[in-house]
Design a protein around this motif. Structure first.
Motif, PDB file in Angstrom:
ATOM      1  N   LEU A  20       5.093   5.924   0.261  1.00 35.07           N
ATOM      2  CA  LEU A  20       4.318   4.728   0.537  1.00 35.07           C
ATOM      3  C   LEU A  20       2.901   4.902   0.006  1.00 35.07           C
ATOM      4  CD1 LEU A  20       5.313   2.245   2.193  1.00 35.07           C
ATOM      5  CD2 LEU A  20       3.987   3.120   4.078  1.00 35.07           C
ATOM      6  N   ALA A  21       2.388   3.862  -0.619  1.00 34.80           N
ATOM      7  CA  ALA A  21       0.981   3.821  -1.018  1.00 34.80           C
ATOM      8  C   ALA A  21       0.334   2.723  -0.189  1.00 34.80           C
ATOM      9  CB  ALA A  21       0.844   3.516  -2.506  1.00 34.80           C
ATOM     10  N   PHE A  22      -0.905   2.922   0.234  1.00 33.66           N
ATOM     11  CA  PHE A  22      -1.546   1.901   1.039  1.00 33.66           C
ATOM     12  C   PHE A  22      -3.013   1.790   0.672  1.00 33.66           C
ATOM     13  CE2 PHE A  22      -0.919   5.789   3.423  1.00 33.66           C
ATOM     14  CZ  PHE A  22      -2.218   6.161   3.736  1.00 33.66           C
ATOM     15  N   GLY A  23      -3.617   0.701   1.081  1.00 31.76           N
ATOM     16  CA  GLY A  23      -4.994   0.425   0.704  1.00 31.76           C
ATOM     17  C   GLY A  23      -5.022  -0.254  -0.658  1.00 31.76           C
ATOM     18  N   GLU A  24      -6.077  -0.976  -0.900  1.00 25.89           N
ATOM     19  CA  GLU A  24      -6.165  -1.755  -2.133  1.00 25.89           C
ATOM     20  C   GLU A  24      -6.073  -0.884  -3.384  1.00 25.89           C
ATOM     21  OE1 GLU A  24      -9.191  -5.035  -4.041  1.00 25.89           O
ATOM     22  OE2 GLU A  24      -9.002  -4.913  -1.862  1.00 25.89           O
ATOM     23  N   GLU A  25      -6.842   0.193  -3.427  1.00 29.49           N
ATOM     24  CA  GLU A  25      -6.838   1.057  -4.619  1.00 29.49           C
ATOM     25  C   GLU A  25      -5.513   1.787  -4.801  1.00 29.49           C
ATOM     26  OE1 GLU A  25      -9.025   1.234  -7.138  1.00 29.49           O
ATOM     27  OE2 GLU A  25      -9.967  -0.435  -6.088  1.00 29.49           O
ATOM     28  N   GLN A  35       5.110   2.684 -10.366  1.00 30.14           N
ATOM     29  CA  GLN A  35       5.767   3.359  -9.255  1.00 30.14           C
ATOM     30  C   GLN A  35       6.150   2.400  -8.131  1.00 30.14           C
ATOM     31  OE1 GLN A  35       2.688   6.277  -8.388  1.00 30.14           O
ATOM     32  NE2 GLN A  35       4.074   7.893  -9.092  1.00 30.14           N
ATOM     33  N   ALA A  36       5.411   1.323  -7.956  1.00 30.93           N
ATOM     34  CA  ALA A  36       5.643   0.393  -6.845  1.00 30.93           C
ATOM     35  C   ALA A  36       6.935  -0.383  -7.061  1.00 30.93           C
ATOM     36  CB  ALA A  36       4.477  -0.571  -6.707  1.00 30.93           C
ATOM     37  N   ARG A  37       7.778  -0.399  -6.042  1.00 32.49           N
ATOM     38  CA  ARG A  37       9.036  -1.146  -6.080  1.00 32.49           C
ATOM     39  C   ARG A  37       8.960  -2.406  -5.225  1.00 32.49           C
ATOM     40  NH1 ARG A  37       9.494   1.323 -10.039  1.00 32.49           N
ATOM     41  NH2 ARG A  37      10.570   3.285 -10.252  1.00 32.49           N
ATOM     42  N   LEU A  38       8.076  -2.374  -4.216  1.00 34.39           N
ATOM     43  CA  LEU A  38       7.898  -3.497  -3.303  1.00 34.39           C
ATOM     44  C   LEU A  38       6.501  -3.407  -2.718  1.00 34.39           C
ATOM     45  CD1 LEU A  38       8.974  -5.822  -1.430  1.00 34.39           C
ATOM     46  CD2 LEU A  38       9.720  -4.017   0.124  1.00 34.39           C
ATOM     47  N   VAL A  39       5.800  -4.526  -2.682  1.00 32.74           N
ATOM     48  CA  VAL A  39       4.480  -4.588  -2.059  1.00 32.74           C
ATOM     49  C   VAL A  39       4.582  -5.522  -0.859  1.00 32.74           C
ATOM     50  CG1 VAL A  39       2.071  -5.288  -2.343  1.00 32.74           C
ATOM     51  CG2 VAL A  39       3.252  -4.132  -4.213  1.00 32.74           C
ATOM     52  N   VAL A  40       4.111  -5.038   0.281  1.00 29.01           N
ATOM     53  CA  VAL A  40       4.059  -5.862   1.489  1.00 29.01           C
ATOM     54  C   VAL A  40       2.591  -6.103   1.807  1.00 29.01           C
ATOM     55  CG1 VAL A  40       4.700  -6.080   3.912  1.00 29.01           C
ATOM     56  CG2 VAL A  40       6.201  -4.842   2.341  1.00 29.01           C
ATOM     57  N   MET A  41       2.219  -7.387   1.845  1.00 28.19           N
ATOM     58  CA  MET A  41       0.845  -7.782   2.126  1.00 28.19           C
ATOM     59  C   MET A  41       0.819  -8.493   3.476  1.00 28.19           C
ATOM     60  SD  MET A  41      -1.814  -9.977  -0.265  1.00 28.19           S
ATOM     61  CE  MET A  41      -0.511 -10.933  -0.942  1.00 28.19           C
ATOM     62  N   SER A  42      -0.204  -8.229   4.267  1.00 29.92           N
ATOM     63  CA  SER A  42      -0.287  -8.881   5.575  1.00 29.92           C
ATOM     64  C   SER A  42      -0.558 -10.372   5.392  1.00 29.92           C
ATOM     65  CB  SER A  42      -1.375  -8.239   6.430  1.00 29.92           C
ATOM     66  OG  SER A  42      -2.653  -8.560   5.940  1.00 29.92           O
ATOM     67  N   GLU A  43      -0.121 -11.142   6.369  1.00 32.22           N
ATOM     68  CA  GLU A  43      -0.309 -12.590   6.320  1.00 32.22           C
ATOM     69  C   GLU A  43      -1.776 -12.971   6.464  1.00 32.22           C
ATOM     70  OE1 GLU A  43       2.247 -13.569   9.572  1.00 32.22           O
ATOM     71  OE2 GLU A  43       3.967 -13.890   8.247  1.00 32.22           O
ATOM     72  N   ASP A  44      -2.580 -12.083   7.027  1.00 36.92           N
ATOM     73  CA  ASP A  44      -3.993 -12.393   7.235  1.00 36.92           C
ATOM     74  C   ASP A  44      -4.902 -11.747   6.183  1.00 36.92           C
ATOM     75  OD1 ASP A  44      -3.489  -9.869   8.177  1.00 36.92           O
ATOM     76  OD2 ASP A  44      -4.520 -10.122  10.090  1.00 36.92           O
ATOM     77  N   ALA A  45      -4.348 -11.481   4.999  1.00 37.21           N
ATOM     78  CA  ALA A  45      -5.153 -10.942   3.897  1.00 37.21           C
ATOM     79  C   ALA A  45      -6.121 -12.029   3.408  1.00 37.21           C
ATOM     80  CB  ALA A  45      -4.252 -10.502   2.751  1.00 37.21           C
ATOM     81  N   ASP A  47      -8.234 -14.452   0.859  1.00 34.90           N
ATOM     82  CA  ASP A  47      -7.783 -15.247  -0.288  1.00 34.90           C
ATOM     83  C   ASP A  47      -7.960 -14.483  -1.594  1.00 34.90           C
ATOM     84  OD1 ASP A  47      -7.094 -17.354   1.358  1.00 34.90           O
ATOM     85  OD2 ASP A  47      -9.019 -18.380   1.110  1.00 34.90           O
ATOM     86  N   ASN A  48      -9.064 -13.737  -1.710  1.00 32.28           N
ATOM     87  CA  ASN A  48      -9.336 -12.965  -2.911  1.00 32.28           C
ATOM     88  C   ASN A  48      -8.274 -11.876  -3.109  1.00 32.28           C
ATOM     89  OD1 ASN A  48     -10.766 -12.143  -5.181  1.00 32.28           O
ATOM     90  ND2 ASN A  48     -11.999 -10.692  -4.000  1.00 32.28           N
ATOM     91  N   THR A  49      -7.963 -11.155  -2.048  1.00 35.81           N
ATOM     92  CA  THR A  49      -6.939 -10.101  -2.108  1.00 35.81           C
ATOM     93  C   THR A  49      -5.578 -10.707  -2.408  1.00 35.81           C
ATOM     94  OG1 THR A  49      -8.183  -8.757  -0.529  1.00 35.81           O
ATOM     95  CG2 THR A  49      -5.836  -8.244  -0.794  1.00 35.81           C
ATOM     96  N   ARG A  50      -5.263 -11.821  -1.754  1.00 33.12           N
ATOM     97  CA  ARG A  50      -3.978 -12.483  -1.961  1.00 33.12           C
ATOM     98  C   ARG A  50      -3.804 -12.864  -3.438  1.00 33.12           C
ATOM     99  NH1 ARG A  50      -3.995 -15.597   2.114  1.00 33.12           N
ATOM    100  NH2 ARG A  50      -2.384 -14.497   3.251  1.00 33.12           N
ATOM    101  N   LYS A  51      -4.827 -13.508  -4.027  1.00 33.12           N
ATOM    102  CA  LYS A  51      -4.725 -13.931  -5.427  1.00 33.12           C
ATOM    103  C   LYS A  51      -4.611 -12.728  -6.361  1.00 33.12           C
ATOM    104  CE  LYS A  51      -6.974 -16.523  -9.117  1.00 33.12           C
ATOM    105  NZ  LYS A  51      -6.105 -15.912 -10.058  1.00 33.12           N
ATOM    106  N   LYS A  52      -5.426 -11.711  -6.114  1.00 39.41           N
ATOM    107  CA  LYS A  52      -5.433 -10.527  -6.967  1.00 39.41           C
ATOM    108  C   LYS A  52      -4.056  -9.861  -7.007  1.00 39.41           C
ATOM    109  CE  LYS A  52      -7.921  -6.135  -7.385  1.00 39.41           C
ATOM    110  NZ  LYS A  52      -9.032  -5.346  -6.811  1.00 39.41           N
ATOM    111  N   PHE A  53      -3.434  -9.684  -5.841  1.00 38.11           N
ATOM    112  CA  PHE A  53      -2.163  -8.977  -5.805  1.00 38.11           C
ATOM    113  C   PHE A  53      -0.974  -9.863  -6.156  1.00 38.11           C
ATOM    114  CE2 PHE A  53      -4.881  -5.849  -4.006  1.00 38.11           C
ATOM    115  CZ  PHE A  53      -4.348  -4.677  -4.519  1.00 38.11           C
ATOM    116  N   LEU A  54      -1.076 -11.166  -5.922  1.00 39.19           N
ATOM    117  CA  LEU A  54      -0.027 -12.065  -6.421  1.00 39.19           C
ATOM    118  C   LEU A  54       0.020 -11.999  -7.940  1.00 39.19           C
ATOM    119  CD1 LEU A  54      -0.449 -15.235  -4.154  1.00 39.19           C
ATOM    120  CD2 LEU A  54       1.554 -13.765  -4.291  1.00 39.19           C
ATOM    121  N   ASP A  55      -1.168 -12.050  -8.569  1.00 38.41           N
ATOM    122  CA  ASP A  55      -1.243 -11.990 -10.032  1.00 38.41           C
ATOM    123  C   ASP A  55      -0.765 -10.642 -10.566  1.00 38.41           C
ATOM    124  OD1 ASP A  55      -2.261 -14.548  -9.980  1.00 38.41           O
ATOM    125  OD2 ASP A  55      -4.346 -13.946 -10.334  1.00 38.41           O
TER     126      ASP A  55
END
Length: 110
Positions: A20-25, A35-45, A47-55
Motif C-alpha cells: 500500500l502507498a498512502f499520502g499524496e506524494e 505500480q498502482a493497481r487501484l487508488v482509493v480516495m476519500s469522499e471528503d477529499a 476539489d483540487n486533490t480530487r481533480k488532480k488524481f482523477l486526471d
C-alpha cells in the motif's frame, strides 16, 4: 461482513503486507511508476486533490474509487486520517474492487 467493511479489511491486509502507498506524494509516485493497481480516495477529499488524481488515474489508466471518509481510511490501515491510498498488488486490488462498488440509486416508487 458487509461489503464496505470487507474493503476496509482488505486495505488493512494490504497495509500489513506492505502493498500500500498512502499520502499524496506516495500515491502520485506509485501511479507514475506504474505500480498502482487501484487508488482509493476519500469522499471528503478537496476539489483540487480530487481533480488532480482523477486526471492522473485517467492518464495512467489506473482504477480510482471514491469511498469512505478520511478517518475510515486511516483507521483501516492503522494510521490517522488518510485521503489517498494506492494498492500496489494486482491480486489484492482484484479482491478490493468488487467491494467498492456502490449500489445503484433506487428511485422511490410512487
Amino acid at each position: 461482513m458487509s461489503k464496505p467493511n470487507k474493503a476496509l479489511s482488505y486495505l488493512g491486509l494490504a497495509m500489513r503486507a506492505g502493498k500500500l502507498a498512502f499520502g499524496e506524494e506516495g500515491v502520485l509516485k506509485a501511479i507514475r511508476s506504474g505500480q498502482a493497481r487501484l487508488v482509493v480516495m476519500s469522499e471528503d477529499a478537496s476539489d483540487n486533490t480530487r481533480k488532480k488524481f482523477l486526471d492522473k488515474c485517467q492518464h495512467y489508466n489506473v482504477a480510482l474509487s471514491e469511498n469512505f471518509s478520511r478517518y475510515e481510511l486511516g483507521a483501516a490501515i492503522g494510521k490517522e486520517a488518510r485521503v489517498l491510498v494506492a494498492v500496489l498488488d494486482s491480486g489484492l486490488a482484484q479482491l478490493i474492487k468488487p467491494c467498492l462498488v456502490k449500489p445503484p440509486e433506487v428511485e422511490p416508487i410512487e
